[in-house]
Design an enzyme around this catalytic site. Structure first.
Site, mmCIF file in Angstrom:
data_model
loop_
_atom_site.group_PDB
_atom_site.id
_atom_site.type_symbol
_atom_site.label_atom_id
_atom_site.label_comp_id
_atom_site.label_asym_id
_atom_site.label_seq_id
_atom_site.Cartn_x
_atom_site.Cartn_y
_atom_site.Cartn_z
ATOM 1 N N ARG A 23 9.225 8.801 6.937
ATOM 2 C CA ARG A 23 7.925 9.192 6.369
ATOM 3 C C ARG A 23 7.890 10.642 5.917
ATOM 4 O O ARG A 23 6.849 11.303 6.015
ATOM 5 C CB ARG A 23 6.786 8.956 7.374
ATOM 6 C CG ARG A 23 6.500 7.513 7.705
ATOM 7 C CD ARG A 23 5.634 6.879 6.628
ATOM 8 N NE ARG A 23 5.372 5.485 6.958
ATOM 9 C CZ ARG A 23 4.273 5.052 7.544
ATOM 10 N NH1 ARG A 23 3.322 5.889 7.844
ATOM 11 N NH2 ARG A 23 4.128 3.776 7.807
ATOM 12 N N ASP A 73 6.362 0.829 0.338
ATOM 13 C CA ASP A 73 5.931 0.359 1.655
ATOM 14 C C ASP A 73 6.615 -0.974 1.945
ATOM 15 O O ASP A 73 6.966 -1.708 1.017
ATOM 16 C CB ASP A 73 4.410 0.178 1.712
ATOM 17 C CG ASP A 73 3.920 0.135 3.162
ATOM 18 O OD1 ASP A 73 3.722 1.209 3.748
ATOM 19 O OD2 ASP A 73 3.806 -0.976 3.717
HETATM 20 O O1 CP3 Z 1 9.512 7.164 4.846
HETATM 21 C C1 CP3 Z 1 9.080 7.428 3.709
HETATM 22 O O2 CP3 Z 1 8.714 8.585 3.360
HETATM 23 C C2 CP3 Z 1 9.050 6.314 2.672
HETATM 24 C C3 CP3 Z 1 7.844 5.584 2.546
HETATM 25 C C4 CP3 Z 1 7.390 4.607 3.622
HETATM 26 C C5 CP3 Z 1 6.015 4.348 3.837
HETATM 27 N N1 CP3 Z 1 5.904 3.313 4.710
HETATM 28 C C6 CP3 Z 1 4.909 5.079 3.179
HETATM 29 C C7 CP3 Z 1 3.558 4.994 3.756
HETATM 30 C C8 CP3 Z 1 8.106 3.752 4.459
HETATM 31 C C9 CP3 Z 1 9.616 3.647 4.687
HETATM 32 C C10 CP3 Z 1 7.149 2.924 5.137
HETATM 33 C C11 CP3 Z 1 7.518 1.851 6.072
HETATM 34 C C12 CP3 Z 1 6.467 1.129 6.793
HETATM 35 N N2 CP3 Z 1 5.235 0.763 6.332
HETATM 36 C C13 CP3 Z 1 6.617 0.585 8.086
HETATM 37 C C14 CP3 Z 1 7.883 0.670 8.930
HETATM 38 C C15 CP3 Z 1 8.020 1.983 9.591
HETATM 39 C C16 CP3 Z 1 7.019 2.264 10.674
HETATM 40 O O3 CP3 Z 1 6.187 3.166 10.461
HETATM 41 O O4 CP3 Z 1 7.043 1.587 11.720
HETATM 42 C C17 CP3 Z 1 5.415 -0.069 8.422
HETATM 43 C C18 CP3 Z 1 5.118 -0.757 9.721
HETATM 44 C C19 CP3 Z 1 4.548 0.042 7.298
HETATM 45 C C20 CP3 Z 1 3.178 -0.516 7.138
HETATM 46 C C21 CP3 Z 1 2.177 0.564 6.975
HETATM 47 N N3 CP3 Z 1 2.008 1.297 5.822
HETATM 48 C C22 CP3 Z 1 1.238 1.016 7.940
HETATM 49 C C23 CP3 Z 1 1.093 0.477 9.346
HETATM 50 C C24 CP3 Z 1 0.496 2.039 7.332
HETATM 51 C C25 CP3 Z 1 -0.688 2.762 7.903
HETATM 52 C C26 CP3 Z 1 -0.287 3.833 8.839
HETATM 53 C C27 CP3 Z 1 -0.457 5.184 8.212
HETATM 54 O O5 CP3 Z 1 0.387 6.063 8.473
HETATM 55 O O6 CP3 Z 1 -1.459 5.384 7.497
HETATM 56 C C28 CP3 Z 1 1.028 2.235 6.034
HETATM 57 C C29 CP3 Z 1 0.588 3.241 5.040
HETATM 58 C C30 CP3 Z 1 1.627 4.204 4.572
HETATM 59 N N4 CP3 Z 1 2.895 3.873 4.210
HETATM 60 C C31 CP3 Z 1 1.436 5.595 4.348
HETATM 61 C C32 CP3 Z 1 2.638 6.094 3.838
HETATM 62 C C33 CP3 Z 1 2.938 7.515 3.391
HETATM 63 C C34 CP3 Z 1 0.145 6.356 4.547
HETATM 64 C C35 CP3 Z 1 -0.701 6.025 3.351
HETATM 65 C C36 CP3 Z 1 -1.620 7.108 2.919
HETATM 66 O O7 CP3 Z 1 -1.239 7.934 2.055
HETATM 67 O O8 CP3 Z 1 -2.770 7.098 3.395
#
Ligand code: CP3
Length: 344
Positions: A23, A73
């Site tokens: 992330r 994502d």
């Molecule tokens: O790592 C990176 O920089 C690449 C981008 C990336 C994102 N999500 C961007 C994101 C990657 C590799 C993921 C993987 C992901 N997404 C996982 C596996 C890794 C982990 O965290 O366990 C999972 C379970 C998801 C599903 C997901 N997407 C969730 C549960 C959430 C909400 C949680 C949060 O942090 O808000 C997201 C949203 C998300 N995916 C954000 C980002 C940068 C935040 C979105 C925003 O800008 O508000």
């Protein structure tokens, strides 16, 4: 210029390990918040190749990490399969829950490449702008973690529905898992063809499963994905991140298809050095809260991990994703500590 991350994934040792952070593009960076506002929403950002490439590059410009991970994502795959996906502000992902076998049979399994073309476009643009020595990582969610969100309809406290489905109706859960394996292979293949050097498979909820179920629904599907990708791209290293599995990480270490295992903070670095590193590279495992804390605690903990792991094949990373509360200067300090480390 060599891509250090790839060298370590190919089995070499570096006195100072390559470093990137899960992330690493995200809300802790003001320039990310700006791009996200410009896109309108998180999902619009994911499907806008110009802006997705831009936010992928932002942490590389700031910190010079050894790898970029394409901004997207894991849930774009269920969406490509035809499931409705949206993000509730401040609450995380929501999906229209799978109701039964008919919904599994209706998944649009041939649609992945077409639906996810904007991701491949973002990868091509990112690669052409990246420094030659920076590796580009593609990724997907593992079938069990995708099934968690698809069946529960979002996050959950106990994941009762998905576990009951897997334990009580294994034939039907197998069909879902198999469909997701094929969709993940197609998506990783698309990402590699667009320019990714390596891929990571995120099994964020693997730690929910007892060992026999873990083998069936996490270890085997991850192996099937890695094999499917290797059949097309034998030289592309695969990293797996089965979060929360503890000593059951031993089940993943002998998979010849895996180049590295990413470990969460719950796994001891000393144990990982002894039990995992002889078999594959180990990625991890700083507590993301240490990066929020900063100061002497951060430096001490980073050096403790380096002391245990950097003597072997190590990729420095967090145990889970970076938190939005992270002060950007702490990330710069961490990179400096890792870069100044030298183990023999
Ligand atoms: O790592 C990176 O920089 C690449 C981008 C990336 C994102 N999500 C961007 C994101 C990657 C590799 C993921 C993987 C992901 N997404 C996982 C596996 C890794 C982990 O965290 O366990 C999972 C379970 C998801 C599903 C997901 N997407 C969730 C549960 C959430 C909400 C949680 C949060 O942090 O808000 C997201 C949203 C998300 N995916 C954000 C980002 C940068 C935040 C979105 C925003 O800008 O508000």
């Amino acid at each position: 210029m060599e891509r250090t991350l790839l060298r370590v994934l190919q089995g070499e040792h570096r006195a100072s390990p390559p470093v990137w952070l899960m992330r690493q593009a995200g809300r802790y960076l003001p320039e990310y918040r700006e791009a996200r506002a410009k896109a309108g929403s998180f999902l619009e950002l994911c499907y806008n190749p110009d802006l997705a490439a831009e936010v992928t590059l932002q942490p590389i410009r700031r910190y010079g990490f050894d790898a970029a991970i394409i901004f997207s994502d894991i849930l774009v795959v269920p969406q490509a399969l035809g499931r409705k996906l949206w993000f509730e502000e401040g609450e995380g992902p929501r999906l229209e829950p799978l109701a039964g076998p008919a919904d599994i049979a209706a998944l649009a399994t041939d649609n992945v490449h077409d639906a996810l073309e904007p991701v491949y476009q973002a990868i091509r643009q990112t690669r052409s702008a990246l420094p030659a020595e920076t590796a580009l990582i593609g990724f997907c969610g593992a079938p069990f973690t995708l099934a968690c969100y698809m069946i529960e309809g979002g996050g959950s406290r106990d994941f009762l529905k998905v576990k009951q489905w897997a334990y009580g109706h294994p034939d039907s859960f197998r069909r879902l898992s198999d469909a997701l394996v094929q969709a993940c292979i197609a998506h990783l293949d698309g990402q590699v063809r667009a320019g990714c050097d390596t891929v990571q498979i995120f099994d964020s909820w693997a730690g929910l499963l007892p060992e026999e179920q873990l083998f069936r629904w996490s270890v085997q599907p991850i192996q099937a994905i890695a094999r499917g990708l290797k059949a097309r791209h034998p030289d592309v290293p695969v990293i797996a991140f089965p979060r929360g599995v503890g000593p059951a990480a031993l089940m993943y270490r002998r998979m010849p298809e895996l180049a590295a295992l990413s470990i969460d903070t719950g796994i001891g670095a000393h144990w990982a050095a002894q039990e995992l590193q002889p078999h594959l590279a180990v990625q991890g495992n700083l507590d993301p809260v240490m990066l929020v804390t900063g100061g002497a605690a951060l430096v001490h903990e980073a050096r403790r991990i380096l002391g245990k792991l950097a003597g072997g094949r190590h990729i420095f990373n967090l145990g889970h994703g970076i938190l939005p509360q992270t002060p950007p200067d702490n990330v710069a300090r961490l990179v400096e500590v890792v870069r100044n480390w030298s183990s023999r």
